[in-house]
Write a protein that holds these residues in place. Sequence first.
Motif, mmCIF file in Angstrom:
data_model
loop_
_atom_site.group_PDB
_atom_site.id
_atom_site.type_symbol
_atom_site.label_atom_id
_atom_site.label_comp_id
_atom_site.label_asym_id
_atom_site.label_seq_id
_atom_site.Cartn_x
_atom_site.Cartn_y
_atom_site.Cartn_z
ATOM 1 N N ALA A 74 0.823 -1.211 0.000
ATOM 2 C CA ALA A 74 0.000 0.000 0.000
ATOM 3 C C ALA A 74 0.859 1.264 0.000
ATOM 4 O O ALA A 74 1.922 1.312 0.627
ATOM 5 C CB ALA A 74 -0.928 0.012 1.215
ATOM 6 N N ARG A 75 0.401 2.279 -0.693
ATOM 7 C CA ARG A 75 1.030 3.598 -0.603
ATOM 8 C C ARG A 75 0.694 4.228 0.748
ATOM 9 O O ARG A 75 -0.348 3.917 1.345
ATOM 10 C CB ARG A 75 0.560 4.507 -1.733
ATOM 11 N N LEU A 76 1.539 5.157 1.204
ATOM 12 C CA LEU A 76 1.431 5.724 2.540
ATOM 13 C C LEU A 76 1.464 7.241 2.466
ATOM 14 O O LEU A 76 2.270 7.825 1.734
ATOM 15 C CB LEU A 76 2.595 5.237 3.407
ATOM 16 N N THR A 97 12.206 10.982 1.764
ATOM 17 C CA THR A 97 12.755 9.934 2.627
ATOM 18 C C THR A 97 11.772 8.791 2.785
ATOM 19 O O THR A 97 12.135 7.609 2.689
ATOM 20 C CB THR A 97 13.131 10.516 3.994
ATOM 21 N N LEU A 98 10.504 9.130 3.030
ATOM 22 C CA LEU A 98 9.472 8.103 3.134
ATOM 23 C C LEU A 98 9.379 7.305 1.839
ATOM 24 O O LEU A 98 9.270 6.068 1.858
ATOM 25 C CB LEU A 98 8.121 8.750 3.460
ATOM 26 N N ASP A 99 9.434 7.984 0.702
ATOM 27 C CA ASP A 99 9.321 7.292 -0.583
ATOM 28 C C ASP A 99 10.476 6.331 -0.793
ATOM 29 O O ASP A 99 10.286 5.184 -1.218
ATOM 30 C CB ASP A 99 9.270 8.327 -1.712
ATOM 31 N N VAL A 100 11.695 6.771 -0.477
ATOM 32 C CA VAL A 100 12.875 5.929 -0.670
ATOM 33 C C VAL A 100 12.829 4.713 0.258
ATOM 34 O O VAL A 100 13.051 3.565 -0.166
ATOM 35 C CB VAL A 100 14.158 6.752 -0.447
ATOM 36 N N LEU A 101 12.527 4.944 1.535
ATOM 37 C CA LEU A 101 12.566 3.849 2.497
ATOM 38 C C LEU A 101 11.395 2.880 2.346
ATOM 39 O O LEU A 101 11.474 1.737 2.796
ATOM 40 C CB LEU A 101 12.611 4.405 3.922
ATOM 41 N N GLY A 103 10.252 2.009 -0.639
ATOM 42 C CA GLY A 103 10.330 1.409 -1.969
ATOM 43 C C GLY A 103 9.449 2.082 -2.989
ATOM 44 O O GLY A 103 8.943 1.437 -3.910
ATOM 45 N N GLY A 104 9.240 3.395 -2.842
ATOM 46 C CA GLY A 104 8.446 4.145 -3.822
ATOM 47 C C GLY A 104 6.957 4.111 -3.560
ATOM 48 O O GLY A 104 6.170 4.052 -4.504
ATOM 49 N N ARG A 105 6.571 4.208 -2.279
ATOM 50 C CA ARG A 105 5.140 4.076 -1.943
ATOM 51 C C ARG A 105 4.560 5.307 -1.247
ATOM 52 O O ARG A 105 3.501 5.226 -0.628
ATOM 53 C CB ARG A 105 4.925 2.839 -1.061
#
Length: 298
Positions: A74-76, A97-101, A103-105
């Motif tokens: 799920a995207r966050l 940072t959230l996107d990188v950690l 996995g692109g979500r």
Amino acid sequence: MKFGLQISSFSWPGGPEQLGPTLARVVRAADDAGFDSIWVMDHFFQIRGIGRPEEPMLDGMTALGYMAAHSDRARLGLMVGGVHYRQPGLWVKATTTLDVLSGGRAWFGIGAAWNREESEALGFPFPPLGVRFQLLEDTLRMAHGMWSGERGTEEDLHGHHVRATRLMNSPQALSRPRVPIMIGGGGEQKTLRLVAKYADACNVFGGPEKIHHKYEVLRRHCEEIGRPYDEIERSTLQNVHVDANGGGGADTPAQITARFAELGDSGAQHVLFSVRDVWQTDKLGLLGETVLRDLRDL
């Protein structure tokens, strides 16, 4: 149709010691049930309509980082961030940072904010609404610039209140062409105009007639600036109280399916569920096996 879960309350059994394990369990259950996105609010105190200010509330960005480690699909995102809580560059850096950690979500959920009480209580400046909208536009411009690889325009660097000199963002986000931007709110003169100009999605509240009206206002803003209306994902946040048999004043899955089908007919493409007593994760499994399954093809 896509489906999201908004976690809006942390008043769960077990007290603070169990908040982490319970949040992990909720996130895993939502991911396994097939929710396309999972969201938390961006507040310091619990908000009216959900509970008392003294009830537990977690910092949204910190919670999302924890949630990334307990989900796979799920995207966050924040539903939605209060623009004045963080500087524009920090908004983009934290979301990257959230996107990188994850996995692109990541989603970048942002809005002009409204809760004066919590800001003043903790000493956060709470600018007038007009200034907050200017900060919102500055943040959106900077997001486009930082996620395009330092190719920001003069407006990206020098907004209403922001003066930047280099929009470096390393590591760059994994989401392509950038982290999707969702603007929350249905203001017809300013908010939906900003959606048309800068965002990939909007989120509005209300029943079928109200949200259809808001989407039509968005369509007109898109036409005015020459942007295809269908480029913008249309979402709506809805409260859900579910029970397999409709006990305790709850709706049955069939009733929720019928209600959300009407939302789809009104133009909603991504329905976000705010589920009462979400810590009872069997509710998420029930929704996945019934409502999400039945509405997936709408």
